[in-house]
Write an enzyme that holds these catalytic residues in place. Sequence first.
Site, PDB file in Angstrom:
ATOM      1  N   GLU A  69       1.124  -0.988   0.293  1.00 26.21           N
ATOM      2  CA  GLU A  69      -0.022   0.185   0.107  1.00 26.21           C
ATOM      3  C   GLU A  69       0.586   0.754  -0.022  1.00 26.21           C
ATOM      4  O   GLU A  69       0.862   2.046  -0.829  1.00 26.21           O
ATOM      5  CB  GLU A  69      -0.407  -0.055   1.085  1.00 26.21           C
ATOM      6  CG  GLU A  69      -1.771   1.431   1.337  1.00 26.21           C
ATOM      7  CD  GLU A  69      -2.748   1.112   2.502  1.00 26.21           C
ATOM      8  OE1 GLU A  69      -2.670   0.388   3.287  1.00 26.21           O
ATOM      9  OE2 GLU A  69      -2.510   2.450   3.269  1.00 26.21           O
TER      10      GLU A  69
ATOM     11  N   THR B 180      -3.164   3.467   6.187  1.00 27.47           N
ATOM     12  CA  THR B 180      -4.534   3.580   6.545  1.00 27.47           C
ATOM     13  C   THR B 180      -4.646   1.843   8.199  1.00 27.47           C
ATOM     14  O   THR B 180      -5.608   2.630   8.762  1.00 27.47           O
ATOM     15  CB  THR B 180      -5.631   2.440   5.581  1.00 27.47           C
ATOM     16  OG1 THR B 180      -5.015   1.713   5.244  1.00 27.47           O
ATOM     17  CG2 THR B 180      -5.655   3.680   4.115  1.00 27.47           C
TER      18      THR B 180
HETATM   19  S1  SF4 Z   1     -11.179  -0.593   4.953  1.00 31.30           S
HETATM   20 FE1  SF4 Z   1      -9.134   0.415   5.377  1.00 31.30          FE
HETATM   21  S2  SF4 Z   1      -7.895  -1.954   6.271  1.00 31.30           S
HETATM   22 FE2  SF4 Z   1      -9.421  -2.609   5.015  1.00 31.30          FE
HETATM   23  S3  SF4 Z   1      -8.552  -2.498   2.649  1.00 31.30           S
HETATM   24 FE3  SF4 Z   1      -9.977  -0.286   3.317  1.00 31.30          FE
HETATM   25  S4  SF4 Z   1      -7.822   0.942   3.968  1.00 31.30           S
HETATM   26 FE4  SF4 Z   1      -7.164  -1.044   4.000  1.00 31.30          FE
END
Ligand code: SF4
Length: 298
Positions: free
Chosen positions: A132, A176
């Site tokens: 990511e 994230t």
């Molecule tokens: S909701 Fe959050 S943890 Fe899940 S794929 Fe999206 S960014 Fe990643």
Amino acid sequence: MKKSITLAKHAGFCYGVKRAVETTKKIKAENPIRPICVLGELIHNSDVINELSDLGIKTVYDVPTCFSNDECGVCVIRSHGLAQSEIDRIAEKGYEVVDLTCIDVKKVQQKAMELAKDGSLVIIVGKSEHPEVMAISANARMFSDDVYVVSDVDEITDELSSKIRMAKCVGVVSQTTQQIENLQKIVAALTALTKELKVYNTICASTSKRQNEARELAKNSDLMVVVGSKKSANTTHLAEILKNITQTIHIENEQELDSYAKIVSKAVSIGVTAGASTPQNVIDSVLKKLEIQQNHNL
Ligand code: SF4
């Protein structure tokens, strides 16, 4: 004393992972003859990867070349995202690209690109080797070379500090799945080095909810069990957070519980949480085994 096992409400697949898995299976169901591949593991779970393989969905680690008469088929981009240059390369080879980058990851990519375009020095708080982060960084680097990944305060080296001091403005985004405490520490260190600092807390809502809920559960549990891959960033972070609150074990599946049977049998209140890539059936079998072990006098 009555023994208990409590499963966190936000445990298991997040919306980004759920969408990636369901959509990939749907593409195959609707295109049974066409070759379908996923670049990199769709999620950090070998059972799911094997299930996809049984359905005829290949996991590839580099995009195979299509020869002129072949049908390249579909190449799926997983929820972690991919550098735009790589997506273009796949499309140029002749694949139909289905981009399942999570909407929250897209937002971080967008923000990092905007900061780079505006001439800010960009700091991405995250692990440099995580796919990511690699994609966020590569996309921002299309607009500026002043893009740096920092996972820890110690990574703000003297060389980076002097670049930060000289920058007109510094912009911060976060992977994230980061821990908020780590983002706060890095932001505090940057504040001392720069006059203009723009901070975007891009930790996704799913990660925040999962971490906050697990923290609360840990306060009332004498043992926390974190279920999920040790390769998964969000699962590993969960275990790190909870270790500071109560006794915590991180397992990938119910078989691993065998090594912790004594600890489990002594625990009165057990809290269970799971990472964003942990399937429900894995969580269910862990819960079942915990119940047996907790009520077994060793
Ligand atoms: S909701 Fe959050 S943890 Fe899940 S794929 Fe999206 S960014 Fe990643």
